[in-house]
Design an enzyme around this catalytic site. Structure first.
Site, PDB file in Angstrom:
ATOM      1  N   CYS A  67      -1.948   9.742   7.702  1.00  0.00           N
ATOM      2  CA  CYS A  67      -1.765   8.451   7.046  1.00  0.00           C
ATOM      3  C   CYS A  67      -0.295   8.021   7.105  1.00  0.00           C
ATOM      4  CB  CYS A  67      -2.279   8.508   5.608  1.00  0.00           C
ATOM      5  SG  CYS A  67      -2.482   6.863   4.863  1.00  0.00           S
ATOM      6  N   LYS A 112      -5.285  10.329   1.365  1.00  0.00           N
ATOM      7  CA  LYS A 112      -6.090   9.597   2.355  1.00  0.00           C
ATOM      8  C   LYS A 112      -7.251  10.428   2.886  1.00  0.00           C
ATOM      9  CE  LYS A 112      -5.696   6.220   3.317  1.00  0.00           C
ATOM     10  NZ  LYS A 112      -6.502   5.214   2.559  1.00  0.00           N
ATOM     11  N   ARG A 142       0.843  -1.193   0.000  1.00  0.00           N
ATOM     12  CA  ARG A 142       0.000   0.000   0.000  1.00  0.00           C
ATOM     13  C   ARG A 142       0.880   1.246   0.000  1.00  0.00           C
ATOM     14  NH1 ARG A 142       1.307   2.045   4.117  1.00  0.00           N
ATOM     15  NH2 ARG A 142       0.156   3.874   3.480  1.00  0.00           N
ATOM     16  N   GLY A 143       0.200   2.399  -0.191  1.00  0.00           N
ATOM     17  CA  GLY A 143       0.940   3.642  -0.370  1.00  0.00           C
ATOM     18  C   GLY A 143       1.237   3.737  -1.869  1.00  0.00           C
ATOM     19  N   ASP A 169      -1.819  10.537  -3.369  1.00  0.00           N
ATOM     20  CA  ASP A 169      -2.169   9.400  -4.228  1.00  0.00           C
ATOM     21  C   ASP A 169      -2.272   9.867  -5.658  1.00  0.00           C
ATOM     22  OD1 ASP A 169      -3.056   8.129  -1.537  1.00  0.00           O
ATOM     23  OD2 ASP A 169      -2.930   6.557  -3.060  1.00  0.00           O
TER      24      ASP A 169
HETATM   25  C1  RUB Z   1      -1.930   5.822   1.481  1.00  0.00           C
HETATM   26  C2  RUB Z   1      -1.931   7.310   1.334  1.00  0.00           C
HETATM   27  C3  RUB Z   1      -0.594   7.966   1.235  1.00  0.00           C
HETATM   28  C4  RUB Z   1      -0.246   8.124  -0.260  1.00  0.00           C
HETATM   29  C5  RUB Z   1       1.200   8.550  -0.446  1.00  0.00           C
HETATM   30  O1  RUB Z   1      -3.210   5.257   1.338  1.00  0.00           O
HETATM   31  O2  RUB Z   1      -2.951   7.953   1.239  1.00  0.00           O
HETATM   32  O3  RUB Z   1      -0.612   9.237   1.800  1.00  0.00           O
HETATM   33  O4  RUB Z   1      -0.443   6.889  -0.935  1.00  0.00           O
HETATM   34  O5  RUB Z   1       2.046   7.557   0.065  1.00  0.00           O
HETATM   35  P1  RUB Z   1      -3.361   3.663   1.418  1.00  0.00           P
HETATM   36  P2  RUB Z   1       3.544   7.371  -0.481  1.00  0.00           P
HETATM   37  O6  RUB Z   1      -2.803   3.219   2.722  1.00  0.00           O
HETATM   38  O7  RUB Z   1      -4.849   3.459   1.296  1.00  0.00           O
HETATM   39  O8  RUB Z   1      -2.605   3.072   0.236  1.00  0.00           O
HETATM   40  O9  RUB Z   1       4.206   8.697  -0.269  1.00  0.00           O
HETATM   41  O10 RUB Z   1       4.111   6.276   0.355  1.00  0.00           O
HETATM   42  O11 RUB Z   1       3.441   6.995  -1.933  1.00  0.00           O
END
Ligand code: RUB
Length: 307
Positions: A124, A204, A17-18, A193
């Site tokens: 998040c 998020k 995730r992320g 995202d």
């Molecule tokens: C994760 C989320 C993060 C972004 C950016 O949502 O909202 O703020 O994805 O993350 P989920 P990164 O847990 O539903 O995937 O900087 O790690 O890409």
């Protein structure tokens, strides 16, 4: 195909995730699929790559990094299977290396905006936002962090673990305490995202609350986003779809079953308009939200005709 299916399942169930991690995992899956693809014609090769690309993209609709990664990784120009396969392997590896380097660059560029003594609020679990925070701390800045819980999946618990590992003083708060504590904060740093062509942020659920509260309290609101988080299709007005997740993430299904007049809504992300965003820290520098289109056109290499 088995590895592709495994990756898709891990993305769907949020084991991966992320937005950044999702993008890298998709590029890896395409690369390994192309490497092992046993076909007899170029038509078959193209059809299979397209099928796998569409399948991976469908796993989490909001993370624009996913179609961007798949498009960049699965690019080939050759009409010969062996050469096209090699092109995909090279492009996917290039994407993964760039994504890793981007996090370091964002950390370096963004940390220059953090002052000694700053109190930062985050939401998040964003690797890009955390890169800025931990880089500033490693540079010797005496900072502390408020981290939201980020219901319903509580990714804030990953964030506080990460910050704790660095030894950064951190306060965990529930999501509804954001406005209450905003007065004690100097700046907000969140990840992305997706970034739309008009500079709006998708992140998020609850991010827009942090932005509103920061705006009201005149605190700076900073977004950390790799260039592959920018959404090309928003140039022509296509909306970014907000993923609606299962009710059971919010309430025990057995309890819900007894409540015949109750429904549950569980959007995973929300929109923060550009007017609440002071700056977007990308791997190519800091930009105002109004420059999002330039990033899509000049740095992601999308042309209007392609969309
Ligand atoms: C994760 C989320 C993060 C972004 C950016 O949502 O909202 O703020 O994805 O993350 P989920 P990164 O847990 O539903 O995937 O900087 O790690 O890409």
């Amino acid at each position: 195909m088995q590895k592709v299916q495994e990756t898709a399942e891990k993305i769907r169930t949020m084991e991966i995730r992320g937005a950044g991690r999702i993008a890298k995992a998709a590029a890896e899956a395409i690369r390994d699929y192309a490497a092992g693809l046993d076909v007899t014609s170029m038509e078959e090769f193209s059809a299979k790559i397209r099928e796998v690309s569409d399948f991976l993209i469908s796993t989490r609709p909001t993370a624009v990094s996913l179609p961007n990664a798949v498009k960049l990784a699965s690019k080939y120009s050759s009409g010969n299977v062996e050469d096209a396969r090699q092109e995909i392997i090279t492009n996917a590896n290039l994407f993964i290396e760039r994504a890793d380097r981007a996090l370091g660059k964002i950390g370096k560029i963004g940390s220059r905006r953090i002052r000694d003594g700053d109190v930062i609020m985050t939401h998040c679990n964003s690797h890009a936002a955390l890169s800025i925070i931990t880089t500033a701390f490693e540079d010797g800045k005496n900072i502390s962090v408020y981290s939201t819980e980020s219901r319903p999946r509580c990714q804030g618990l990953l964030t506080i673990q990460h910050l704790n590992d660095f030894g950064i003083p951190t306060t965990l708060i529930v999501d509804s305490a954001v406005r209450y504590y905003m007065k004690d904060v100097d700046k907000v740093i969140v990840g992305a995202d997706a970034i739309a062509a008009n500079g709006a942020l998708v992140n998020k659920i609850g991010t827009s609350q942090l932005a509103l509260a920061a705006h009201e309290a005149r605190k700076s609101f900073m977004v950390a986003a790799e260039t592959f988080k920018f959404s090309p299709s928003t140039i022509v007005g296509n909306p970014i779809e907000i993923e609606e997740r299962d009710a059971e993430e919010v309430i025990d299904p057995a309890v819900l079953k007894e409540l015949s007049h109750v429904q549950v809504k569980n959007p995973a992300f929300d929109f923060t308009p550009a007017e609440y965003i002071d700056m977007i820290v990308t791997d190519i520098g800091i930009i105002p939200p109004a420059m999002a289109y330039t990033v899509i056109k000049e740095h992601l290499g999308w042309e209007l005709g392609e969309i």
